[in-house]
Design a protein around this motif. Structure first.
Motif, PDB file in Angstrom:
ATOM      1  N   GLY A 279       4.038   3.180  13.412  1.00  0.00           N
ATOM      2  CA  GLY A 279       5.428   3.954  13.285  1.00  0.00           C
ATOM      3  C   GLY A 279       6.651   3.271  14.318  1.00  0.00           C
ATOM      4  O   GLY A 279       7.487   2.729  13.902  1.00  0.00           O
ATOM      5  N   ILE A 350       3.577   8.708   7.947  1.00  0.00           N
ATOM      6  CA  ILE A 350       4.032   8.090   9.122  1.00  0.00           C
ATOM      7  C   ILE A 350       5.454   7.879   8.830  1.00  0.00           C
ATOM      8  O   ILE A 350       5.990   6.957   7.924  1.00  0.00           O
ATOM      9  CB  ILE A 350       3.535   6.726   9.614  1.00  0.00           C
ATOM     10  CG1 ILE A 350       2.185   6.654   9.926  1.00  0.00           C
ATOM     11  CG2 ILE A 350       4.243   6.095  10.855  1.00  0.00           C
ATOM     12  CD1 ILE A 350       1.474   5.481   9.961  1.00  0.00           C
ATOM     13  N   VAL A 352       9.509   7.155   9.952  1.00  0.00           N
ATOM     14  CA  VAL A 352      10.372   6.544  10.649  1.00  0.00           C
ATOM     15  C   VAL A 352      11.599   6.866  10.536  1.00  0.00           C
ATOM     16  O   VAL A 352      12.177   6.376   9.430  1.00  0.00           O
ATOM     17  CB  VAL A 352       9.795   5.245  11.087  1.00  0.00           C
ATOM     18  CG1 VAL A 352      10.708   4.499  12.070  1.00  0.00           C
ATOM     19  CG2 VAL A 352       8.404   5.060  11.379  1.00  0.00           C
ATOM     20  N   THR A 359       9.876   9.048  15.408  1.00  0.00           N
ATOM     21  CA  THR A 359       8.709   8.805  14.612  1.00  0.00           C
ATOM     22  C   THR A 359       7.825  10.069  14.363  1.00  0.00           C
ATOM     23  O   THR A 359       7.521  10.751  15.291  1.00  0.00           O
ATOM     24  CB  THR A 359       7.901   7.960  15.034  1.00  0.00           C
ATOM     25  OG1 THR A 359       8.605   6.527  15.124  1.00  0.00           O
ATOM     26  CG2 THR A 359       6.771   7.480  14.416  1.00  0.00           C
TER      27      THR A 359
END
Length: 385
Positions: A279, A350, A352, A359
Motif C-alpha cells: 500500500g 489495503i 490508501v 495506509t
C-alpha cells in the motif's frame, strides 16, 4: 450417482471452509468464521504470537474507531488484523486472538492489484504493450474477435469474455469451476477458452478469470517453457527480484495451479505489515526507498477511472461513484476521491489515502450482510485519521 454439481459444491465448500468465492468488494454468498484454508504449504501456523512493536500514543478518538473494528464483531465480522500507517510509520497495530505480526493471511482479490503492478513492470520494460492485442495463442486465429482484446481491456475488467463470477448456486459460477472444478488443472486455458460475449472495452464484468489470464501472459513473457516447475520458478524469481525484495515484502507467497500459472486473481498470502508495504508503495506512486519501480504513467493508468465503471481503475478500486445498480466498493460520499483500495473477498482491504498520507490494512472474515457496517466502520476510521 454423484453429479458434477454435487462434486463441485463439495469441493468448493470444503476447500473454502464453507466460503463462496466473490472477490469484488465483498459481494456474493458468505461464509462461517473459520481459519483460512491452507493452499499448499505456504501459511504460517495461525497460532502466531503477537510481538507488536511499541507505538506512539494515539489520539483516543482514532483509537476508539480502530478498536471498534474488533469490538463490534457482531456488526462487521471477525477482524484478524488491523494495521494503520501515517507518513509510512505505524500508529496502530492489533490482531485478533490466534493471529499476530508473523501470521500470513490470504489476500483473496487484493492479489489482483499485485498482478497489475507486475504487468506494469513488464510494460515499462518494453516486454508487453498496454494497447496491443494481448499475446494469447488461443485468440490469434483469423477472425477471432478475442484477438482484439488488449491488456488495457483485461486490467479494466472489460475483455468482453463470457464470465459469471459468482453463481447461484455457488457451484454454477465460473470462478469456482476454474479454481476447484473443470479448470483447476490449467486455469488459464479454462479462462482463455471462454467465448466473446461483448466487444473488448464495451462492458465492465468483474472476473477473477481475467486476472489468471494476465498471470498467464506474464509467465509466457518470462519463459517459453510449458514445464510447470519452470513456469513457477520464472514467476517466483521475477516477483522476488522486481517487487518483494525492493519493497521488503519477505512474507509474500503467491500460489500456482498445476500448470505452473500464478493464481493472480485471488490467492496470495502475506502478513499485514507486508500488505501495508505494498500500500505504501502505491501511495508513493511506485517509488520505494528513492527507487522508482513503476513509471508515473502506469500509476496514473491504475488510478484513473475505467470507462465503464468509475469506481474501478486498472485492477484496483477507486473511491468514486459506481454505475447505477452496482454494489458499493468504498465510500465516495464521505472520503477523498484520491482514496483507493485493494479489496478481497470477506473483507480484506489495503486502503490508501494519499491526501491523508495514510495506509490502512484490515484482514478478517466478514459476511455479505455485514459489509455495509464494515464499510461504515472503515470510513469512520479514515475520517478520524
Amino acid at each position: 450417482m454423484i453429479t458434477k454439481k454435487a462434486m463441485l459444491a463439495s469441493a468448493a465448500l470444503v476447500l473454502l471452509g464453507g466460503w463462496s468465492l466473490t472477490h469484488a468488494a465483498g459481494q456474493g454468498s458468505i461464509a462461517p468464521a473459520a481459519p483460512g484454508p491452507t493452499f499448499g504449504a505456504s501459511l504460517d501456523d495461525v497460532r502466531a504470537v503477537d510481538t507488536s512493536q511499541a507505538l506512539p500514543a494515539l489520539d483516543p478518538a482514532i483509537k476508539a474507531k480502530a478498536d471498534a473494528l474488533f469490538a463490534d464483531a457482531s456488526d462487521v465480522g471477525e477482524t484478524r488484523a488491523l494495521y494503520v500507517l501515517r507518513d509510512g510509520k505505524p500508529i496502530y497495530e492489533r490482531y485478533g486472538e490466534g493471529f499476530g505480526p508473523n501470521s500470513k493471511l490470504i489476500s483473496w482479490s487484493m492479489a489482483k492489484s499485485i498482478t497489475a503492478v507486475l504487468a506494469g513492470i513488464m510494460v515499462s520494460d518494453g516486454q508487453l504493450s498496454l494497447d496491443s492485442p494481448a499475446p494469447v495463442a488461443a485468440w490469434e486465429r483469423s477472425g477471432d474477435p478475442r484477438g482484439a482484446i488488449t491488456l488495457r481491456n483485461l486490467l479494466h475488467m472489460a475483455s468482453g469474455l463470457e464470465h459469471v463470477e459468482t453463481g447461484n448456486p455457488v457451484w454454477e459460477g465460473d470462478t469456482v469451476d476454474m479454481l476447484f472444478g473443470a479448470g483447476a488443472q490449467d486455469m488459464a486455458s479454462f479462462a482463455e477458452a471462454k467465448p466473446a460475449a461483448a466487444r473488448p472495452g464495451e462492458l465492465f464484468n468483474y472476473s477473477s478469470a481475467t486476472s489468471v489470464i494476465l498471470s498467464d501472459i506474464l509467465t509466457d513473457t518470462l519463459t517459453p517453457s510449458q514445464n510447470p516447475d519452470a513456469r513457477r520458478e520464472a514467476m517466483r524469481e521475477f516477483i522476488q527480484g522486481r517487487l518483494a525484495e525492493p519493497l521488503g515484502m519477505t512474507s509474500l507467497t503467491p500460489e500456482f495451479d498445476a500448470h505452473g500459472t500464478m493464481i493472480g486473481g485471488s490467492i496470495m498470502h502475506a502478513t499485514a505489515r507486508d500488505y501495508a508495504k505494498f500500500g505504501e508503495f502505491l501511495r508513493n506512486r511506485g517509488v520505494v526507498n528513492g527507487q522508482r519501480l513503476l513509471p508515473e504513467t502506469w500509476m496514473r493508468f491504475m488510478l484513473s477511472p475505467s470507462p465503464n465503471d468509475a469506481g474501478y481503475g486498472g485492477h484496483i478500486w477507486l473511491n468514486r461513484s459506481r454505475p447505477a445498480g452496482a454494489d458499493a466498493a468504498l465510500w465516495p460520499d464521505r472520503g477523498p476521491n484520491d482514496l483507493f483500495a485493494c479489496i478481497g473477498h470477506q473483507g480484506q482491504y489495503i486502503i490508501v489515502s494519499p491526501s491523508q498520507r495514510v495506509t490502512v490494512v484490515r484482514l478478517g472474515i466478514t459476511r455479505d450482510d455485514e459489509f455495509p457496517a464494515l464499510r461504515r466502520h472503515l470510513a469512520d476510521l479514515l475520517a478520524a485519521l
